[in-house]
Design an enzyme around this catalytic site. Structure first.
Site, PDB file in Angstrom:
ATOM      1  CB  ALA A  14      -0.932   0.008   1.216  1.00  0.00           C
ATOM      2  NE  ARG A  38       9.223  -5.512  -0.026  1.00  0.00           N
ATOM      3  CZ  ARG A  38      10.009  -5.726  -1.079  1.00  0.00           C
ATOM      4  NH1 ARG A  38      11.019  -6.575  -0.984  1.00  0.00           N
ATOM      5  NH2 ARG A  38       9.792  -5.098  -2.227  1.00  0.00           N
ATOM      6  CG  ASN A  94      -1.432  -3.544  -4.888  1.00  0.00           C
ATOM      7  OD1 ASN A  94      -1.661  -3.444  -6.095  1.00  0.00           O
ATOM      8  ND2 ASN A  94      -0.469  -2.843  -4.287  1.00  0.00           N
ATOM      9  CB  SER A 150      -0.389  -8.934 -14.261  1.00  0.00           C
ATOM     10  OG  SER A 150       0.267  -8.585 -15.465  1.00  0.00           O
ATOM     11  CE1 TYR A 165       4.838  -9.809 -12.043  1.00  0.00           C
ATOM     12  CE2 TYR A 165       4.266  -9.649 -14.377  1.00  0.00           C
ATOM     13  CZ  TYR A 165       4.045  -9.292 -13.058  1.00  0.00           C
ATOM     14  OH  TYR A 165       3.019  -8.427 -12.751  1.00  0.00           O
ATOM     15  CE  LYS A 169       1.524 -10.574 -10.685  1.00  0.00           C
ATOM     16  NZ  LYS A 169       0.836 -10.128  -9.451  1.00  0.00           N
ATOM     17  CB  VAL A 200      -0.371   0.203 -14.266  1.00  0.00           C
ATOM     18  CG1 VAL A 200      -0.933   1.312 -13.387  1.00  0.00           C
ATOM     19  CG2 VAL A 200      -1.457  -0.825 -14.584  1.00  0.00           C
ATOM     20  CD  GLU A 201       3.433   7.319 -16.327  1.00  0.00           C
ATOM     21  OE1 GLU A 201       4.401   8.091 -16.313  1.00  0.00           O
ATOM     22  OE2 GLU A 201       2.367   7.552 -16.936  1.00  0.00           O
TER      23      GLU A 201
END
Length: 257
Positions: A14, A38, A94, A150, A165, A169, A200-201
């Site tokens: 978050a 973290r 997330n 994703s 990766y 997903k 997503v930027e």
């Protein structure tokens, strides 16, 4: 969103990007948000920003590396013991990361592969299970579990550095259906959804690649923004109780793959 006012949402990862946008929106809609990350400095900054505004909701920041079981369990004990919280009504998984780690070539290998599975898969599993456990303890039958997945969980890209990766997903997509089946078997009213964004930027690409390459990726087309994913989360949460939105796939209009 009115029915969620005063209830508790856990948002992992978050401190920045998509997670920060989601946490901010849920607090503005009157939810009690547990933001974990973290990055303790960023999560505290977010807490101060959100809690300085009026809207009825607030953020409680809990440092947590979701890849470490002991930290996840400690976080849930803090939630359970906090008189202002004590429960989880919405769990938004997330937290996620990627390494540029080809399967057959390059200098990377099991360390990077393991790290991606520990965060993207095992961390998600632990947070989902512990959230469900808290929901059951509090007789919550209308909770919601949301997986920020994703488009890499729907199709593989040609970039060899992203194949492992993508495997993590794809695992999330399989887990979404597995969780849905288990919830139905238990005759639970808790719902499960996943949201699969394309580009997503955020800070994601600069962590995955070098900064120059990340800037190039984001400048080629008009990318999605964190608030676009936040809007999808609000849509999913706002659906009537008899409607379970299992999958939301979204790409920038200009994105080809």
């Amino acid at each position: 969103m009115d029915r969620w006012r005063g209830r508790v949402a856990l948002v992992t990862g978050a401190s920045a990007g998509i997670g920060a946008s989601i946490a901010r929106a849920l607090a503005e809609h009157g939810m009690k948000v547990v933001g974990c990350s973290r990055n303790t400095a960023n999560i505290e900054k977010l807490r101060e920003e959100i809690n300085s505004k009026t809207g009825g909701g607030f953020v409680t920041a809990i440092p947590c590396d979701v890849s470490k079981e002991e930290e996840v369990l400690a976080m849930f004990e803090k939630i359970r013991a906090d008189p202002n919280l004590g429960r989880v009504d919405v769990c938004i998984n997330n937290a996620g990361l990627a390494h540029d780690a080809p399967i057959l070539t390059g200098d990377t290998g099991i360390k990077e592969w393991r790290h991606m599975f520990e965060v993207n898969v095992f961390g998600l599993l632990m947070c989902t299970k512990e959230s469900f456990k808290l929901m059951r303890e509090n007789n919550i039958d209308d909770g919601h579990i949301i997986l920020i997945n994703s488009m890499s969980g729907i199709r593989q890209v040609k970039n060899k550095g992203g194949h492992c990766y993508g495997a993590t997903k794809f695992a999330v997509t399989a887990l979404r259906e597995g969780i849905r089946n288990e919830l139905r078997e238990l005759k639970s009213g808790i719902r499960i959804s996943q949201i699969c964004p394309g580009l997503v930027e955020t800070e994601f690409a600069s962590r995955h690649y070098d900064k120059a390459h990340a800037e190039n990726v984001y400048s080629e087309i008009k990318c999605l923004q964190p608030d676009d994913i936040k809007d999808a989360v609000l849509y999913v949460l706002s659906a009537p109780r008899h409607v379970e939105v299992n999958d939301v796939m979204m790409r920038p209009t200009q994105q080809v793959f």
